[in-house]
Design a protein around this motif. Sequence first.
Motif, PDB file in Angstrom:
ATOM      1  N   GLY A  23      79.946  63.846  61.167  1.00 55.59           N
ATOM      2  CA  GLY A  23      80.753  63.122  60.196  1.00 55.59           C
ATOM      3  C   GLY A  23      80.940  61.667  60.583  1.00 55.59           C
ATOM      4  O   GLY A  23      80.451  61.206  61.608  1.00 55.59           O
ATOM      5  N   SER A  44      81.366  55.913  50.290  1.00 56.47           N
ATOM      6  CA  SER A  44      81.770  57.274  50.652  1.00 56.47           C
ATOM      7  C   SER A  44      81.482  57.514  52.135  1.00 56.47           C
ATOM      8  O   SER A  44      80.685  56.815  52.741  1.00 56.47           O
ATOM      9  CB  SER A  44      81.039  58.315  49.807  1.00 56.47           C
ATOM     10  OG  SER A  44      79.682  58.384  50.165  1.00 56.47           O
ATOM     11  N   ARG A  46      81.097  60.817  55.192  1.00 61.84           N
ATOM     12  CA  ARG A  46      80.828  62.235  55.401  1.00 61.84           C
ATOM     13  C   ARG A  46      81.911  62.824  56.296  1.00 61.84           C
ATOM     14  O   ARG A  46      82.214  62.274  57.352  1.00 61.84           O
ATOM     15  CB  ARG A  46      79.469  62.396  56.060  1.00 61.84           C
ATOM     16  CG  ARG A  46      79.067  63.825  56.261  1.00 61.84           C
ATOM     17  CD  ARG A  46      77.669  63.880  56.847  1.00 61.84           C
ATOM     18  NE  ARG A  46      77.298  65.252  57.124  1.00 61.84           N
ATOM     19  CZ  ARG A  46      76.417  65.593  58.044  1.00 61.84           C
ATOM     20  NH1 ARG A  46      75.805  64.660  58.746  1.00 61.84           N
ATOM     21  NH2 ARG A  46      76.128  66.852  58.242  1.00 61.84           N
ATOM     22  N   VAL A  48      82.972  66.270  58.314  1.00 63.29           N
ATOM     23  CA  VAL A  48      82.475  67.540  58.832  1.00 63.29           C
ATOM     24  C   VAL A  48      83.581  68.168  59.681  1.00 63.29           C
ATOM     25  O   VAL A  48      84.040  67.566  60.651  1.00 63.29           O
ATOM     26  CB  VAL A  48      81.205  67.355  59.691  1.00 63.29           C
ATOM     27  CG1 VAL A  48      80.750  68.681  60.267  1.00 63.29           C
ATOM     28  CG2 VAL A  48      80.096  66.709  58.883  1.00 63.29           C
ATOM     29  N   ARG A  50      84.253  72.125  61.239  1.00 61.99           N
ATOM     30  CA  ARG A  50      83.767  73.506  61.341  1.00 61.99           C
ATOM     31  C   ARG A  50      84.662  74.291  62.291  1.00 61.99           C
ATOM     32  O   ARG A  50      84.571  74.149  63.503  1.00 61.99           O
ATOM     33  CB  ARG A  50      82.319  73.511  61.817  1.00 61.99           C
ATOM     34  CG  ARG A  50      81.406  72.869  60.808  1.00 61.99           C
ATOM     35  CD  ARG A  50      79.964  73.061  61.165  1.00 61.99           C
ATOM     36  NE  ARG A  50      79.133  72.526  60.105  1.00 61.99           N
ATOM     37  CZ  ARG A  50      78.250  71.562  60.275  1.00 61.99           C
ATOM     38  NH1 ARG A  50      78.070  71.038  61.459  1.00 61.99           N
ATOM     39  NH2 ARG A  50      77.535  71.133  59.254  1.00 61.99           N
ATOM     40  N   GLN A  72      91.251  74.854  51.922  1.00 59.52           N
ATOM     41  CA  GLN A  72      90.230  75.882  52.091  1.00 59.52           C
ATOM     42  C   GLN A  72      90.845  77.281  51.985  1.00 59.52           C
ATOM     43  O   GLN A  72      90.266  78.241  52.464  1.00 59.52           O
ATOM     44  CB  GLN A  72      89.558  75.742  53.460  1.00 59.52           C
ATOM     45  CG  GLN A  72      88.705  74.503  53.603  1.00 59.52           C
ATOM     46  CD  GLN A  72      87.433  74.585  52.806  1.00 59.52           C
ATOM     47  OE1 GLN A  72      87.347  73.994  51.742  1.00 59.52           O
ATOM     48  NE2 GLN A  72      86.472  75.304  53.284  1.00 59.52           N
ATOM     49  N   ILE A  81      83.598  72.639  56.388  1.00 59.85           N
ATOM     50  CA  ILE A  81      83.397  71.559  55.436  1.00 59.85           C
ATOM     51  C   ILE A  81      82.298  70.626  55.917  1.00 59.85           C
ATOM     52  O   ILE A  81      82.269  70.252  57.090  1.00 59.85           O
ATOM     53  CB  ILE A  81      84.703  70.737  55.285  1.00 59.85           C
ATOM     54  CG1 ILE A  81      85.819  71.648  54.805  1.00 59.85           C
ATOM     55  CG2 ILE A  81      84.522  69.556  54.361  1.00 59.85           C
ATOM     56  CD1 ILE A  81      87.157  71.234  55.296  1.00 59.85           C
ATOM     57  N   ASP A  82      81.421  70.262  55.039  1.00 55.46           N
ATOM     58  CA  ASP A  82      80.410  69.231  55.297  1.00 55.46           C
ATOM     59  C   ASP A  82      80.107  68.592  53.949  1.00 55.46           C
ATOM     60  O   ASP A  82      79.253  69.064  53.210  1.00 55.46           O
ATOM     61  CB  ASP A  82      79.160  69.833  55.918  1.00 55.46           C
ATOM     62  CG  ASP A  82      78.146  68.782  56.342  1.00 55.46           C
ATOM     63  OD1 ASP A  82      78.299  67.596  55.950  1.00 55.46           O
ATOM     64  OD2 ASP A  82      77.197  69.131  57.058  1.00 55.46           O
ATOM     65  N   ARG A  83      80.858  67.551  53.616  1.00 57.85           N
ATOM     66  CA  ARG A  83      80.645  66.894  52.325  1.00 57.85           C
ATOM     67  C   ARG A  83      81.105  65.442  52.368  1.00 57.85           C
ATOM     68  O   ARG A  83      81.763  65.016  53.312  1.00 57.85           O
ATOM     69  CB  ARG A  83      81.316  67.651  51.206  1.00 57.85           C
ATOM     70  CG  ARG A  83      82.808  67.648  51.200  1.00 57.85           C
ATOM     71  CD  ARG A  83      83.322  68.459  50.003  1.00 57.85           C
ATOM     72  NE  ARG A  83      84.620  68.004  49.615  1.00 57.85           N
ATOM     73  CZ  ARG A  83      85.670  68.789  49.508  1.00 57.85           C
ATOM     74  NH1 ARG A  83      85.562  70.071  49.745  1.00 57.85           N
ATOM     75  NH2 ARG A  83      86.829  68.304  49.143  1.00 57.85           N
ATOM     76  N   HIS A  84      80.759  64.711  51.334  1.00 60.69           N
ATOM     77  CA  HIS A  84      81.102  63.295  51.229  1.00 60.69           C
ATOM     78  C   HIS A  84      82.369  63.116  50.392  1.00 60.69           C
ATOM     79  O   HIS A  84      82.579  63.834  49.419  1.00 60.69           O
ATOM     80  CB  HIS A  84      79.944  62.518  50.605  1.00 60.69           C
ATOM     81  CG  HIS A  84      78.814  62.337  51.550  1.00 60.69           C
ATOM     82  ND1 HIS A  84      77.866  63.299  51.769  1.00 60.69           N
ATOM     83  CD2 HIS A  84      78.485  61.300  52.361  1.00 60.69           C
ATOM     84  CE1 HIS A  84      77.005  62.868  52.659  1.00 60.69           C
ATOM     85  NE2 HIS A  84      77.352  61.658  53.031  1.00 60.69           N
ATOM     86  N   PHE A  85      83.175  62.151  50.799  1.00 56.50           N
ATOM     87  CA  PHE A  85      84.393  61.791  50.084  1.00 56.50           C
ATOM     88  C   PHE A  85      84.337  60.308  49.745  1.00 56.50           C
ATOM     89  O   PHE A  85      83.919  59.498  50.579  1.00 56.50           O
ATOM     90  CB  PHE A  85      85.640  62.053  50.943  1.00 56.50           C
ATOM     91  CG  PHE A  85      85.955  63.496  51.124  1.00 56.50           C
ATOM     92  CD1 PHE A  85      86.865  64.135  50.293  1.00 56.50           C
ATOM     93  CD2 PHE A  85      85.352  64.235  52.130  1.00 56.50           C
ATOM     94  CE1 PHE A  85      87.160  65.478  50.463  1.00 56.50           C
ATOM     95  CE2 PHE A  85      85.646  65.575  52.303  1.00 56.50           C
ATOM     96  CZ  PHE A  85      86.546  66.200  51.464  1.00 56.50           C
TER      97      PHE A  85
END
Length: 97
Positions: A23, A44, A46, A48, A50, A72, A81-85
């Motif tokens: 991230g 944005s 990333r 992350v 886990r 969650q 979570i592994d996504r872009h904001f």
Amino acid sequence: MKVYKIKHKPTGLFFVPSRGGNGNLSTGGKIYSKVPSLNWIGDSIRIVIRKWEGEKLSKKDKLIVEHFKIDQSDKKDPYWIDRHFDVPIEDWEIIEL
């Protein structure tokens, strides 16, 4: 010699270029020898996180979860979570160390 970091003002964490599964926010961040550009971040970042069931969130992860309002509760694993904001450029500042 002056060195710099890029700080995310709402969380107090620092920007680090993402390679692999870490991230873009960390407690240490990347140190730049020249004044960095906020344009390097883009619009944005990333995120992350886990954590397996029963694993506690670190202080850093708690800051991220609270600021980005990550819920969650409907998932089996509490934080995977592994996504872009989207993050506005105004949330960043360049600091001199």
